[in-house]
Motif scaffolding. Structure first.
Motif, PDB file in Angstrom:
ATOM      1  N   GLY A  15       0.729  -1.123   0.101  1.00  0.00           N
ATOM      2  CA  GLY A  15      -0.024   0.212  -0.099  1.00  0.00           C
ATOM      3  C   GLY A  15       0.783   1.269  -0.059  1.00  0.00           C
ATOM      4  N   TYR A  16       2.093   1.074  -0.082  1.00  0.00           N
ATOM      5  CA  TYR A  16       3.088   2.291  -0.130  1.00  0.00           C
ATOM      6  C   TYR A  16       3.868   2.414  -1.290  1.00  0.00           C
ATOM      7  CZ  TYR A  16       1.667   2.867   4.896  1.00  0.00           C
ATOM      8  OH  TYR A  16       1.112   3.186   6.092  1.00  0.00           O
ATOM      9  N   VAL A  17       4.344   3.462  -1.752  1.00  0.00           N
ATOM     10  CA  VAL A  17       5.188   3.578  -3.000  1.00  0.00           C
ATOM     11  C   VAL A  17       6.225   5.059  -2.569  1.00  0.00           C
ATOM     12  CG1 VAL A  17       3.469   3.266  -4.729  1.00  0.00           C
ATOM     13  CG2 VAL A  17       3.777   5.758  -3.920  1.00  0.00           C
ATOM     14  N   ASP A  18       7.283   4.885  -3.348  1.00  0.00           N
ATOM     15  CA  ASP A  18       8.345   5.850  -3.124  1.00  0.00           C
ATOM     16  C   ASP A  18       7.967   7.191  -4.004  1.00  0.00           C
ATOM     17  OD1 ASP A  18       8.784   5.211  -5.641  1.00  0.00           O
ATOM     18  OD2 ASP A  18      10.980   4.608  -5.495  1.00  0.00           O
ATOM     19  N   TRP A  19       8.901   8.094  -4.117  1.00  0.00           N
ATOM     20  CA  TRP A  19       8.428   9.545  -4.481  1.00  0.00           C
ATOM     21  C   TRP A  19       8.497   9.074  -5.967  1.00  0.00           C
ATOM     22  CZ3 TRP A  19      12.055  12.567  -7.300  1.00  0.00           C
ATOM     23  CH2 TRP A  19      13.171  11.956  -7.670  1.00  0.00           C
ATOM     24  N   ARG A  20       8.812   8.311  -6.663  1.00  0.00           N
ATOM     25  CA  ARG A  20       8.790   8.043  -8.109  1.00  0.00           C
ATOM     26  C   ARG A  20       7.530   7.057  -8.413  1.00  0.00           C
ATOM     27  NH1 ARG A  20      14.940   7.294 -10.392  1.00  0.00           N
ATOM     28  NH2 ARG A  20      15.563   9.503 -10.153  1.00  0.00           N
ATOM     29  N   LEU A  92      -7.676  15.376   0.609  1.00  0.00           N
ATOM     30  CA  LEU A  92      -7.055  15.445  -0.770  1.00  0.00           C
ATOM     31  C   LEU A  92      -5.775  14.394  -0.661  1.00  0.00           C
ATOM     32  CD1 LEU A  92      -6.642  19.117  -1.940  1.00  0.00           C
ATOM     33  CD2 LEU A  92      -8.284  17.287  -2.791  1.00  0.00           C
ATOM     34  N   SER A  93      -5.011  14.183   0.645  1.00  0.00           N
ATOM     35  CA  SER A  93      -4.002  13.179   0.907  1.00  0.00           C
ATOM     36  C   SER A  93      -4.661  11.891   0.883  1.00  0.00           C
ATOM     37  CB  SER A  93      -3.209  13.532   2.108  1.00  0.00           C
ATOM     38  OG  SER A  93      -2.665  15.007   2.203  1.00  0.00           O
ATOM     39  N   ASP A  94      -5.692  11.736   1.403  1.00  0.00           N
ATOM     40  CA  ASP A  94      -6.350  10.261   1.351  1.00  0.00           C
ATOM     41  C   ASP A  94      -7.013   9.898   0.247  1.00  0.00           C
ATOM     42  OD1 ASP A  94      -5.661   9.757   4.137  1.00  0.00           O
ATOM     43  OD2 ASP A  94      -7.570  10.707   4.768  1.00  0.00           O
ATOM     44  N   ALA A  95      -7.531  10.960  -0.340  1.00  0.00           N
ATOM     45  CA  ALA A  95      -8.572  10.452  -1.559  1.00  0.00           C
ATOM     46  C   ALA A  95      -7.707  10.404  -2.868  1.00  0.00           C
ATOM     47  CB  ALA A  95      -9.529  11.465  -1.724  1.00  0.00           C
ATOM     48  N   PHE A  96      -6.654  11.362  -3.052  1.00  0.00           N
ATOM     49  CA  PHE A  96      -6.236  11.731  -4.583  1.00  0.00           C
ATOM     50  C   PHE A  96      -5.089  11.824  -4.783  1.00  0.00           C
ATOM     51  CE2 PHE A  96     -10.554  13.736  -4.487  1.00  0.00           C
ATOM     52  CZ  PHE A  96     -11.285  12.892  -4.893  1.00  0.00           C
ATOM     53  N   PRO A 249      -3.037   6.784  -2.261  1.00  0.00           N
ATOM     54  CA  PRO A 249      -4.465   7.322  -2.125  1.00  0.00           C
ATOM     55  C   PRO A 249      -5.377   6.130  -2.499  1.00  0.00           C
ATOM     56  CG  PRO A 249      -3.068   8.833  -3.403  1.00  0.00           C
ATOM     57  CD  PRO A 249      -2.304   7.567  -3.188  1.00  0.00           C
ATOM     58  N   THR A 250      -6.704   5.984  -1.739  1.00  0.00           N
ATOM     59  CA  THR A 250      -7.460   4.886  -2.077  1.00  0.00           C
ATOM     60  C   THR A 250      -8.927   5.464  -2.256  1.00  0.00           C
ATOM     61  OG1 THR A 250      -7.954   4.861   0.432  1.00  0.00           O
ATOM     62  CG2 THR A 250      -6.388   3.367  -0.403  1.00  0.00           C
ATOM     63  N   GLY A 251      -9.097   6.577  -2.630  1.00  0.00           N
ATOM     64  CA  GLY A 251     -10.241   7.320  -2.935  1.00  0.00           C
ATOM     65  C   GLY A 251     -10.939   8.043  -1.795  1.00  0.00           C
ATOM     66  N   SER A 252     -12.076   8.831  -2.036  1.00  0.00           N
ATOM     67  CA  SER A 252     -12.680   9.415  -0.907  1.00  0.00           C
ATOM     68  C   SER A 252     -13.200   8.842   0.015  1.00  0.00           C
ATOM     69  CB  SER A 252     -13.829  10.312  -1.629  1.00  0.00           C
ATOM     70  OG  SER A 252     -14.500  10.793  -0.686  1.00  0.00           O
ATOM     71  N   PRO A 253     -12.717   9.016   1.302  1.00  0.00           N
ATOM     72  CA  PRO A 253     -13.239   8.289   2.497  1.00  0.00           C
ATOM     73  C   PRO A 253     -14.806   8.773   2.877  1.00  0.00           C
ATOM     74  CG  PRO A 253     -11.724  10.102   3.232  1.00  0.00           C
ATOM     75  CD  PRO A 253     -11.485  10.035   1.527  1.00  0.00           C
ATOM     76  N   PRO A 501      -9.015   4.501  10.585  1.00  0.00           N
ATOM     77  CA  PRO A 501      -8.728   3.376   9.497  1.00  0.00           C
ATOM     78  C   PRO A 501      -7.711   3.979   8.312  1.00  0.00           C
ATOM     79  CG  PRO A 501     -11.061   3.756   9.504  1.00  0.00           C
ATOM     80  CD  PRO A 501     -10.338   4.924  10.462  1.00  0.00           C
ATOM     81  N   ALA A 502      -6.824   3.085   7.987  1.00  0.00           N
ATOM     82  CA  ALA A 502      -5.586   3.622   7.046  1.00  0.00           C
ATOM     83  C   ALA A 502      -5.989   4.525   5.909  1.00  0.00           C
ATOM     84  CB  ALA A 502      -4.962   2.317   6.465  1.00  0.00           C
ATOM     85  N   ARG A 503      -7.384   4.306   5.479  1.00  0.00           N
ATOM     86  CA  ARG A 503      -7.437   5.032   4.154  1.00  0.00           C
ATOM     87  C   ARG A 503      -8.239   6.386   4.609  1.00  0.00           C
ATOM     88  NH1 ARG A 503     -12.461   1.026   2.084  1.00  0.00           N
ATOM     89  NH2 ARG A 503     -11.017  -0.259   3.308  1.00  0.00           N
ATOM     90  N   MET A 504      -8.443   6.727   6.052  1.00  0.00           N
ATOM     91  CA  MET A 504      -8.770   8.048   6.236  1.00  0.00           C
ATOM     92  C   MET A 504      -7.870   8.658   7.374  1.00  0.00           C
ATOM     93  SD  MET A 504     -12.691   6.899   7.185  1.00  0.00           S
ATOM     94  CE  MET A 504     -13.698   5.805   6.261  1.00  0.00           C
TER      95      MET A 504
END
Length: 588
Positions: A15-20, A92-96, A249-253, A501-504
Motif C-alpha cells: 500500500g506504499y510507494v516511493d517518490w517515483r 486530498l491526501s487520503d483521496a487523490f 491514495p484509496t479514494g474519497s473516505p 482506518p488507514a484510508r482515512m
C-alpha cells in the motif's frame, strides 16, 4: 523463481510507494531517519506561520488601524480558517494525492501569500495613511477598498497553504513507521512527541527573533523572514524523498462513510438477517492493550490489527450493522465488515474531537487578548524591552524542555508501572490538557483583576503609557495553556492517527487542527455574544472600548473557566466509555 518472487513481495511495504511511484521497500523506505526530515521541516513551517500569526494583532492595530476587538476577531478568523483548511489537505491526501505531493503544493501556495503580504508591508501606498491615536487626534481610518482586498488575499492564500501543510505533514511523518510492530508503534509515538517539540522550536524563533524584527526593523522584514523560511522548507523536505514511503491514495473516505450510512438507513428494520456465526470484533479500554496482548487475548480469541479478519461487526453503534447484516438489493450499497467498522471508528472519535474545541478557544486568547494585556504593561527586562507578542516564549520553552522528558523519562516509567505499551493513554493526555486549561483561565482572570486594579489606582485607565506592573504576571496563564497544548495536541494527533482506518488517516489527523480552528471561531463568537448580552440597556459591553483598561476581561475569563469545566465533565463521560480500536480482539 517463485521463491525469489515471494521474497521480493515480502520486502515491499504493501500500500506504499516511493517518490517515483514505485513500490516502497522495507529497509530502504520509512523509519525514523525519513521522519527526521519531516521534523526539520516542521521547525521551518511553524516559524513561517507563527512569525506573523503571533504578532498579527499588533500589525492590524498599529498599521491597518483596526480596533482591539476588530483585530482580535480578524486574527482568530485567519488562524481558524488556516487550521480548518487542514481538513481539505487531509482529504486530498487520503483521496487523490500523496501527503508528499500535498505538502509541496501547499508550501508553494503559502509562499505566494507571504509574498503578497511582504509587498504590501513595504509599500506605503498600499497601506492606509499613517495617523496618531493620541488624545484629541482624529480617528484613524481603517484599511479599506483594494488595500483591504490585498491584505485579505495575502492572509487567506497563506491560510490555504498552512491548511494543506497541517493536513499532510504530520501524517506523512507518522506513515514512515510500521504500525504492526511494537518498535514501530513506539517510534511513531516518539515522532508525535518530537513533532510538537519541533513545532515549539519554530515558535520560539518566531516569537523572539521574528517578532523583534517586526517591532524594530519593520513588518516587511518580518513577512520576509516567513517567506524565506517556507521557501527553505521545500528543499529540506525534498532532500528526504529517497527515504520516504508514501501511502497510495484509496479514494474519497467520504464516499465510504456515505455508503455505509445510506446502506444502514435503507435496510430498515426488516430484511434478511445474516446467519453467520463467525468471529466478532471486540474493543478494549486501553490503546494496544498490554505489551504482549495477553491481557485481552483469552483462550479462543485471535488478536488483530485490522477489521479484515472479522466476519461479524462489533456491537458498538449497532444500527450500522444493518449495512452488512441484511441483503442489499442495490449492489452499489453493498458493504464489507471492514467498511462498517471504519465508519464506526469515525463516528466514535467525533465526540472526543468536539470536547477539545473549548480548550482551543482558551488557546486563542494567547494570540489576542493576552497580547493586548501585555501591551499595556511594563515589558522591560533590565535594559531590554520585550515585545508583547514574544510572551509565548514561556510556554514554548517549557514545551521544548518537557517533550523530551515526557518521551524518555515519564513514558518509560509509566510503561513499567502499567505494563502497557503506551504507558499513558491518548485520552489521559488529552484530559490532562483540559484540566490545565481550566486552571489557566482561572489564573488569567485573577491576573487581569490585578492589572486593572493597578491601572485604576495609578489613575492610568485612559493612558497609553505602560502600567507600573511587570508583564511577567501574564506569563502564568501562558505557562498553563502551553502545558495544556503539549499534552492535548500530541495526544490528539496520535489518537486520531492510530484510531482512524488507514484510508482515512490524513483526514482524521486533520481533526486535531480543525479543533484549533473551531476553537478560534468559537472565541470570535463568544466575544460577539458576550458583547451583545452585556451591552443591553445602555450599559458598556464587557469587551468594547478604545482602551483595554475599560474592558471587563476578567469576567470573560471567568466565563471561559466555567465553560471549560463543563466541557471537561463532558469529556470525562466520553473517555470512560471509549474503547480503542487497535486494542481489540476477535472473539471466536
Amino acid at each position: 523463481m517463485e521463491d525469489g518472487s515471494s521474497a521480493r513481495e515480502a520486502e515491499r511495504w504493501e500500500g506504499y510507494v516511493d517518490w517515483r511511484n514505485r513500490p516502497a521497500v522495507r529497509g530502504r523506505h520509512g523509519g525514523m531517519l525519513a521522519a527526521s526530515f519531516v521534523l526539520v521541516v516542521e521547525v521551518l513551517e511553524n516559524l513561517a506561520f507563527l512569525a506573523n500569526a503571533s504578532n498579527l494583532v499588533t500589525y492590524l492595530m498599529g498599521f491597518m488601524h483596526y480596533s482591539p476587538s476588530q483585530s482580535a476577531t480578524t486574527v482568530t478568523n485567519f488562524m481558524g480558517t488556516a487550521f480548518l483548511l487542514a481538513l481539505l489537505g487531509g482529504f486530498l491526501s487520503d483521496a487523490f494525492f500523496t501527503t508528499y505531493a500535498i505538502y509541496l503544493i501547499s508550501a508553494l501556495v503559502e509562499f505566494l501569500g507571504l509574498v503578497v503580504l511582504t509587498i504590501q508591508a513595504r509599500t506605503p501606498s498600499l497601506m492606509p495613511p499613517a495617523c496618531s491615536r493620541g488624545a484629541g487626534a482624529a480617528a484613524c481610518e481603517p484599511v479599506s477598498g483594494p488595500k483591504k482586498a490585498m491584505l485579505f488575499a495575502g492572509l487567506y492564500l497563506t491560510a490555504l497553504g498552512v491548511g494543506g501543510i497541517k493536513g499532510s505533514l504530520p501524517s506523512h511523518g507518522a506513515e514512515q513507521f510500521d504500525e504492526h510492530s511494537p518498535r514501530g508503534r513506539k517510534g511513531r509515538s516518539t515522532f508525535f512527541n518530537y513533532f510538537v517539540f519541533c513545532l515549539s522550536c519554530g515558535a520560539l524563533i518566531a516569537v523572539t527573533f521574528a517578532v523583534w524584527v517586526e517591532d524594530n526593523k519593520g513588518w516587511q522584514w518580518g513577512f520576509g523572514i516567513s517567506t524565506i523560511a517556507i521557501l527553505l522548507s521545500i528543499p529540506v523536505f525534498v532532500a528526504g524523498s529517497r527515504l520516504y514511503r508514501n501511502k497510495v491514495p484509496t479514494g474519497s473516505p467520504l464516499t465510504t462513510i456515505a455508503k455505509v450510512v445510506l446502506a444502514a438507513a435503507f435496510a430498515g428494520r426488516g430484511g434478511a438477517q445474516s446467519s453467520s456465526n463467525g468471529a466478532v470484533i471486540d474493543r478494549a479500554p486501553s490503546p494496544t492493550g498490554s505489551t504482549d496482548m495477553k491481557e485481552y487475548c483469552k483462550p479462543g480469541d485471535i488478536c488483530f490489527a485490522d477489521a479484515e479478519a472479522a466476519t461479524e461487526p462489533s456491537q458498538e453503534l449497532v444500527f450500522l450493522n444493518r449495512a452488512v447484516q441484511r441483503q442489499q438489493r442495490c449492489g452499489a450499497l453493498s458493504c464489507t465488515v471492514q467498511e462498517v467498522e471504519d465508519v464506526k471508528i469515525v463516528l466514535m472519535v467525533l465526540p472526543i474531537f468536539f470536547s477539545t474545541i473549548m480548550l482551543n478557544c482558551c488557546l486563542a486568547q494567547l494570540s489576542t487578548f493576552s497580547v493586548e494585556q501585555a501591551a499595556t504593561m511594563d515589558t522591560r527586562v533590565g535594559g531590554l524591552k520585550v515585545p508583547p507578542a514574544s510572551l509565548p516564549v514561556f510556554p514554548v520553552t517549557f514545551i521544548i524542555f518537557l517533550a523530551p522528558v515526557y518521551d524518555h523519562v515519564i513514558v518509560p516509567f509509566a510503561r513499567r508501572v502499567t505494563g502497557t505499551e503506551m504507558g499513558i493513554s491518548h485520552l489521559q493526555r488529552i484530559g490532562t490538557g483540559l484540566v490545565l486549561s481550566i486552571v489557566a483561565m482561572a489564573v488569567a482572570a485573577v491576573v487581569e483583576v490585578k492589572r486593572n486594579n493597578v491601572a485604576s489606582s495609578a489613575g492610568m485607565l485612559d493612558s497609553a503609557a505602560p502600567l507600573p506592573i511587570t508583564f511577567f504576571w501574564i506569563a502564568f496563564q501562558y505557562l498553563f495553556l502551553g502545558s495544556a497544548d503539549l499534552f492535548t495536541l500530541a495526544g490528539l494527533l496520535e489518537f486520531f492517527f492510530s484510531e482512524a482506518p488507514a484510508r482515512m488517516r490524513s483526514l482524521a489527523t486533520s481533526l486535531s487542527w480543525a479543533s484549533l480552528a473551531l476553537g478560534y471561531y468559537l472565541s470570535s463568537v463568544l466575544v460577539t455574544v458576550v458583547n451583545s448580552a452585556t451591552g443591553r440597556g445602555g450599559r458598556r459591553a464587557w469587551l468594547q472600548g478604545e482602551r483595554l483598561n475599560h474592558y471587563h476581561l476578567e469576567r470573560f475569563y471567568w466565563l471561559m473557566c466555567v465553560l471549560s469545566t463543563l466541557n471537561y465533565i463532558f469529556f470525562l463521560f466520553l473517555a470512560i466509555r471509549y474503547k480503542y480500536r487497535n486494542a481489540g480482539v476477535i472473539k471466536g
